[in-house]
Design a protein around this motif. Structure first.
Motif, PDB file in Angstrom:
ATOM      1  N   PHE A   1      -4.744  -6.030   3.874  1.00 59.53           N
ATOM      2  CA  PHE A   1      -4.463  -4.600   3.914  1.00 59.53           C
ATOM      3  C   PHE A   1      -5.530  -3.825   3.155  1.00 59.53           C
ATOM      4  O   PHE A   1      -5.995  -4.250   2.084  1.00 59.53           O
ATOM      5  CB  PHE A   1      -3.091  -4.318   3.309  1.00 59.53           C
ATOM      6  N   ASP A   2      -5.923  -2.673   3.689  1.00 61.18           N
ATOM      7  CA  ASP A   2      -7.002  -1.914   3.068  1.00 61.18           C
ATOM      8  C   ASP A   2      -6.586  -1.313   1.727  1.00 61.18           C
ATOM      9  O   ASP A   2      -7.435  -0.887   0.949  1.00 61.18           O
ATOM     10  CB  ASP A   2      -7.542  -0.837   4.011  1.00 61.18           C
ATOM     11  N   SER A   3      -5.303  -1.303   1.434  1.00 62.34           N
ATOM     12  CA  SER A   3      -4.815  -0.770   0.163  1.00 62.34           C
ATOM     13  C   SER A   3      -4.502  -1.879  -0.837  1.00 62.34           C
ATOM     14  O   SER A   3      -3.876  -1.623  -1.868  1.00 62.34           O
ATOM     15  CB  SER A   3      -3.533   0.038   0.405  1.00 62.34           C
ATOM     16  N   TYR A   4      -4.955  -3.109  -0.570  1.00 57.13           N
ATOM     17  CA  TYR A   4      -4.423  -4.250  -1.302  1.00 57.13           C
ATOM     18  C   TYR A   4      -4.931  -4.350  -2.743  1.00 57.13           C
ATOM     19  O   TYR A   4      -4.288  -4.988  -3.574  1.00 57.13           O
ATOM     20  CB  TYR A   4      -4.738  -5.549  -0.551  1.00 57.13           C
ATOM     21  N   ASN A   5      -6.059  -3.709  -3.060  1.00 57.63           N
ATOM     22  CA  ASN A   5      -6.503  -3.728  -4.450  1.00 57.63           C
ATOM     23  C   ASN A   5      -5.495  -3.028  -5.358  1.00 57.63           C
ATOM     24  O   ASN A   5      -5.327  -3.401  -6.523  1.00 57.63           O
ATOM     25  CB  ASN A   5      -7.872  -3.053  -4.589  1.00 57.63           C
ATOM     26  N   ASN A   6      -4.831  -2.008  -4.822  1.00 53.39           N
ATOM     27  CA  ASN A   6      -3.838  -1.256  -5.586  1.00 53.39           C
ATOM     28  C   ASN A   6      -2.672  -0.908  -4.660  1.00 53.39           C
ATOM     29  O   ASN A   6      -2.471   0.246  -4.294  1.00 53.39           O
ATOM     30  CB  ASN A   6      -4.465   0.017  -6.167  1.00 53.39           C
ATOM     31  N   PRO A   7      -1.880  -1.892  -4.271  1.00 51.08           N
ATOM     32  CA  PRO A   7      -0.843  -1.661  -3.269  1.00 51.08           C
ATOM     33  C   PRO A   7       0.310  -0.811  -3.801  1.00 51.08           C
ATOM     34  O   PRO A   7       0.757  -0.976  -4.935  1.00 51.08           O
ATOM     35  CB  PRO A   7      -0.370  -3.076  -2.931  1.00 51.08           C
ATOM     36  N   ALA A   8       0.785   0.098  -2.962  1.00 48.41           N
ATOM     37  CA  ALA A   8       1.945   0.913  -3.310  1.00 48.41           C
ATOM     38  C   ALA A   8       3.221   0.167  -2.940  1.00 48.41           C
ATOM     39  O   ALA A   8       3.252  -0.580  -1.956  1.00 48.41           O
ATOM     40  CB  ALA A   8       1.888   2.245  -2.573  1.00 48.41           C
ATOM     41  N   VAL A   9       4.258   0.345  -3.730  1.00 50.94           N
ATOM     42  CA  VAL A   9       5.535  -0.297  -3.446  1.00 50.94           C
ATOM     43  C   VAL A   9       6.631   0.757  -3.317  1.00 50.94           C
ATOM     44  O   VAL A   9       6.547   1.836  -3.924  1.00 50.94           O
ATOM     45  CB  VAL A   9       5.913  -1.324  -4.531  1.00 50.94           C
ATOM     46  N   VAL A  10       7.637   0.448  -2.529  1.00 50.37           N
ATOM     47  CA  VAL A  10       8.813   1.286  -2.368  1.00 50.37           C
ATOM     48  C   VAL A  10      10.023   0.433  -2.711  1.00 50.37           C
ATOM     49  O   VAL A  10      10.234  -0.606  -2.082  1.00 50.37           O
ATOM     50  CB  VAL A  10       8.926   1.832  -0.930  1.00 50.37           C
ATOM     51  N   ASP A  11      10.768   0.858  -3.725  1.00 52.02           N
ATOM     52  CA  ASP A  11      11.904   0.063  -4.189  1.00 52.02           C
ATOM     53  C   ASP A  11      11.486  -1.385  -4.465  1.00 52.02           C
ATOM     54  O   ASP A  11      12.142  -2.341  -4.047  1.00 52.02           O
ATOM     55  CB  ASP A  11      13.056   0.110  -3.182  1.00 52.02           C
ATOM     56  N   SER A  12      10.337  -1.511  -5.142  1.00 52.22           N
ATOM     57  CA  SER A  12       9.794  -2.796  -5.601  1.00 52.22           C
ATOM     58  C   SER A  12       9.184  -3.653  -4.508  1.00 52.22           C
ATOM     59  O   SER A  12       8.770  -4.790  -4.762  1.00 52.22           O
ATOM     60  CB  SER A  12      10.871  -3.620  -6.336  1.00 52.22           C
ATOM     61  N   VAL A  13       9.074  -3.167  -3.277  1.00 58.26           N
ATOM     62  CA  VAL A  13       8.601  -3.970  -2.149  1.00 58.26           C
ATOM     63  C   VAL A  13       7.393  -3.300  -1.492  1.00 58.26           C
ATOM     64  O   VAL A  13       7.346  -2.074  -1.351  1.00 58.26           O
ATOM     65  CB  VAL A  13       9.723  -4.195  -1.118  1.00 58.26           C
ATOM     66  N   PHE A  14       6.434  -4.117  -1.075  1.00 60.20           N
ATOM     67  CA  PHE A  14       5.247  -3.655  -0.351  1.00 60.20           C
ATOM     68  C   PHE A  14       5.567  -3.634   1.145  1.00 60.20           C
ATOM     69  O   PHE A  14       5.951  -4.651   1.725  1.00 60.20           O
ATOM     70  CB  PHE A  14       4.094  -4.612  -0.636  1.00 60.20           C
ATOM     71  N   TYR A  15       5.386  -2.467   1.773  1.00 62.80           N
ATOM     72  CA  TYR A  15       5.683  -2.302   3.199  1.00 62.80           C
ATOM     73  C   TYR A  15       4.437  -2.016   4.040  1.00 62.80           C
ATOM     74  O   TYR A  15       4.543  -1.612   5.182  1.00 62.80           O
ATOM     75  CB  TYR A  15       6.683  -1.158   3.400  1.00 62.80           C
ATOM     76  N   GLY A  16       3.283  -2.240   3.519  1.00 65.55           N
ATOM     77  CA  GLY A  16       2.078  -1.954   4.296  1.00 65.55           C
ATOM     78  C   GLY A  16       1.255  -0.887   3.579  1.00 65.55           C
ATOM     79  O   GLY A  16       1.113  -0.936   2.361  1.00 65.55           O
ATOM     80  N   PRO A  17       0.711   0.104   4.258  1.00 65.08           N
ATOM     81  CA  PRO A  17       0.796   0.364   5.700  1.00 65.08           C
ATOM     82  C   PRO A  17      -0.023  -0.628   6.503  1.00 65.08           C
ATOM     83  O   PRO A  17      -0.812  -1.386   5.943  1.00 65.08           O
ATOM     84  CB  PRO A  17       0.208   1.776   5.815  1.00 65.08           C
ATOM     85  N   GLU A  18       0.149  -0.632   7.807  1.00 68.70           N
ATOM     86  CA  GLU A  18      -0.500  -1.616   8.666  1.00 68.70           C
ATOM     87  C   GLU A  18      -1.928  -1.206   9.011  1.00 68.70           C
ATOM     88  O   GLU A  18      -2.301  -1.032  10.153  1.00 68.70           O
ATOM     89  CB  GLU A  18       0.328  -1.845   9.926  1.00 68.70           C
ATOM     90  N   ARG A  19      -2.728  -1.042   7.977  1.00 68.23           N
ATOM     91  CA  ARG A  19      -4.164  -0.792   8.145  1.00 68.23           C
ATOM     92  C   ARG A  19      -4.882  -1.922   7.436  1.00 68.23           C
ATOM     93  O   ARG A  19      -4.600  -2.214   6.271  1.00 68.23           O
ATOM     94  CB  ARG A  19      -4.569   0.567   7.570  1.00 68.23           C
ATOM     95  N   TYR A  20      -5.825  -2.548   8.133  1.00 65.53           N
ATOM     96  CA  TYR A  20      -6.435  -3.763   7.629  1.00 65.53           C
ATOM     97  C   TYR A  20      -7.935  -3.589   7.423  1.00 65.53           C
ATOM     98  O   TYR A  20      -8.597  -2.805   8.105  1.00 65.53           O
ATOM     99  CB  TYR A  20      -6.196  -4.932   8.609  1.00 65.53           C
ATOM    100  N   VAL A  21      -8.473  -4.361   6.492  1.00 64.31           N
ATOM    101  CA  VAL A  21      -9.916  -4.410   6.304  1.00 64.31           C
ATOM    102  C   VAL A  21     -10.531  -5.101   7.522  1.00 64.31           C
ATOM    103  O   VAL A  21     -10.100  -6.196   7.896  1.00 64.31           O
ATOM    104  CB  VAL A  21     -10.274  -5.189   5.021  1.00 64.31           C
ATOM    105  N   PRO A  22     -11.515  -4.511   8.181  1.00 68.68           N
ATOM    106  CA  PRO A  22     -12.082  -5.125   9.393  1.00 68.68           C
ATOM    107  C   PRO A  22     -12.732  -6.475   9.110  1.00 68.68           C
ATOM    108  O   PRO A  22     -13.351  -6.680   8.061  1.00 68.68           O
ATOM    109  CB  PRO A  22     -13.126  -4.095   9.860  1.00 68.68           C
ATOM    110  N   ASN A  23     -12.579  -7.381  10.049  1.00 67.35           N
ATOM    111  CA  ASN A  23     -13.285  -8.675  10.034  1.00 67.35           C
ATOM    112  C   ASN A  23     -13.064  -9.443   8.734  1.00 67.35           C
ATOM    113  O   ASN A  23     -13.993 -10.036   8.185  1.00 67.35           O
ATOM    114  CB  ASN A  23     -14.790  -8.456  10.248  1.00 67.35           C
ATOM    115  N   ASP A  24     -11.849  -9.444   8.253  1.00 65.59           N
ATOM    116  CA  ASP A  24     -11.584 -10.057   6.961  1.00 65.59           C
ATOM    117  C   ASP A  24     -10.272 -10.825   6.986  1.00 65.59           C
ATOM    118  O   ASP A  24      -9.356 -10.502   7.748  1.00 65.59           O
ATOM    119  CB  ASP A  24     -11.512  -8.979   5.887  1.00 65.59           C
ATOM    120  N   GLY A  25     -10.197 -11.849   6.152  1.00 69.79           N
ATOM    121  CA  GLY A  25      -8.980 -12.616   5.996  1.00 69.79           C
ATOM    122  C   GLY A  25      -8.811 -13.036   4.550  1.00 69.79           C
ATOM    123  O   GLY A  25      -9.769 -13.085   3.781  1.00 69.79           O
TER     124      GLY A  25
END
Length: 467
Positions: A233-257
């Motif tokens: 996820f493109d936000s994964y360095n600093n992921p936001a959580v809602v009620d303690s859970v990560f829900y995305g968003p479904e935007r990904y870093v291109p060509n990466d795993g």
């Protein structure tokens, strides 16, 4: 040369991946600006398809699993979250697969006995698989580049055959120069202590009807950690959580795993109406994610749906068993080969399924690399089936799967394993084992001659059948 030969044998079946591995960066130049594609996972399906494919927990469970899993499970004795990269670029160098599959899954599994008891404290560096050493070995043998990353299953292959130095022996540093400079010729006498018995992989189904999350929850409830690879996820360095859970968003870093580790689940956490999450341990350090503050521990709850739609491949492992093999003893040729036994030989057909499995759980006193498995069925069939396996094993299973709506003939089967010892010496193991009817589902029994092109080996490649 011995080290290179051992590692290449452990990575058999991965040669097709070498073409996609490019050169490394140079630590003598200024640090580059972080760019996409640097977390470290190639996400190449062929790598995982070349390995044994995992059976679900219920296939091996004795007694059968409870109908309903607990609402929450959290594994203990997990090695702490490692720090893969730098504060400026937490994902680089791309050592995530060595961190997740080697250090994470390998350390946790090596610290367990076959019945699930704890052998030693996996939080101590002297009991942890060295991610740095494994990644350096992969670099030398063409299974990784730095800083870009590489393969996942090669690390489990190494642990199933030979083990690893500890993190205390070879600590980790987020530097390509350091990782390239590790002395792989240095001997570490306690390396075999960090062996695993075997491993197997499975693909994660991303569809709306997927059962992958339920399957993973069953592994976790069985005391098995699960390493996995998928999109980042493109936000994964600093992921936001809602009620303690990560829900995305479904935007990904291109060509990466990215590779990570699952260490628990909780059906009760999260937003009302979409509760339930898997507990992911990442390799961005114990202070990540910042949203959890002082309780971060390098772990983040992902919603079940977020995990399902974004992740692709996973692996489970089985502990090394130091006890003497017992059961139906296998005859070895040459006789000096490690003692081996078939612990169980049985059929399994999932409830409501038209598939059936002929499963052999095996135990060897020392690891061997199984290259081929053959069975001769009982009369009135007497057909022979031959399939592959291709990995090291000392404690685990092999199987044949048929998908033609029939089960295997009950009766006595002749089983043969073609294998290689750790030094490459060929060995053959044989035994005759009694197999009963399939359970819990019952299908009509028929000879293997009716299963041609519907019979598969442990890697789920088509097996060869001859009358």
């Amino acid at each position: 040369m011995r080290r290179i030969r051992d590692t290449l044998a452990a990575g058999a079946g991965l040669a097709a991946l070498l073409a996609v591995l490019a050169g490394c960066g140079d630590d003598t130049t200024p640090a580059p600006t972080p760019t996409p594609g640097r977390h470290g996972s190639l996400l190449n399906a062929q790598e995982f398809l070349a390995t044994p494919q995992a059976l679900p927990v219920e296939a091996l469970a004795v007694p059968p699993l409870p109908a309903v899993l607990p609402a929450k499970v959290r594994l203990t004795n997990i090695p702490g979250a490692s720090t893969q990269g730098t504060p400026q670029d937490p994902g680089s160098p791309g050592t995530c697969e060595a961190q997740a599959f080697g250090y994470g899954l390998g350390t946790y599994t090596a610290a367990r006995t076959p019945d699930g008891a704890i052998k030693w404290d996996a939080t101590q560096a002297g009991n942890q698989v060295s991610a740095a050493w494994l990644f350096s070995l992969a670099l030398e043998n063409g299974f990784a580049t730095c800083p870009d990353g590489g393969n996942a299953t090669v690390h489990l292959s190494r642990l199933a055959g030979f083990g690893s130095p500890t993190t205390g022996d070879v600590p980790y540093q987020a530097s390509c120069a350091y990782l390239r400079g590790i002395d792989l010729d240095k001997a570490f006498p306690d390396t075999p202590r960090l062996r695993i018995g075997s491993f197997a992989t499975f693909a994660i189904d991303n569809s709306a009807t997927s059962t992958s999350v339920g399957r993973i929850k069953a592994y976790l409830n069985n005391g098995q950690a699960v390493a996995f690879s998928g999109l980042v996820f493109d936000s994964y360095n600093n992921p936001a959580v809602v009620d303690s859970v990560f829900y995305g968003p479904e935007r990904y870093v291109p060509n990466d795993g990215h590779g990570q580790l699952l260490v628990g689940y909780d059906d009760t956490v999260g937003q009302t109406g979409r509760q339930g999450a898997l507990l992911v341990q990442n390799s961005y350090g114990p202070q990540w994610p910042s949203a959890y503050g002082a309780n971060a521990e390098g772990r983040l709850y992902w919603s079940y749906a977020t995990f399902r739609v974004s992740q692709q491949f996973a692996a489970v492992a089985y502990p090394y068993d130091p006890s003497p093999p017992a059961g139906i003893m296998l005859t070895a040729n040459p006789p000096a080969a490690p003692v081996a036994a078939v612990k169980r030989a049985f059929q399994w057909s999932p409830a409501g399924s038209t598939d059936s499995f002929l499963i052999f759980t095996i135990h060897l006193a020392s690891p061997v690399r199984i290259t081929a498995v053959s069975i001769r069925e009982p009369l009135p069939g007497a057909a022979v089936a031959v399939g592959g396996y291709g990995q090291y094993i000392s404690n685990g299973y092999t199987y044949f799967k048929r998908t033609d709506g029939r089960e295997f003939l009950p009766g006595r089967y002749d089983v043969r394993y073609q294998a290689q010892l750790l030094d490459g010496t060929p060995v053959t193991y044989t035994a005759s084992v009694q197999v009963g009817a399939a359970a819990p589902n019952t299908l009509p029994a028929a000879s293997l001659v009716h299963a041609e092109n519907s019979l598969f080996d442990t890697t789920l490649n088509v097996a060869t059948v001859t009358p």
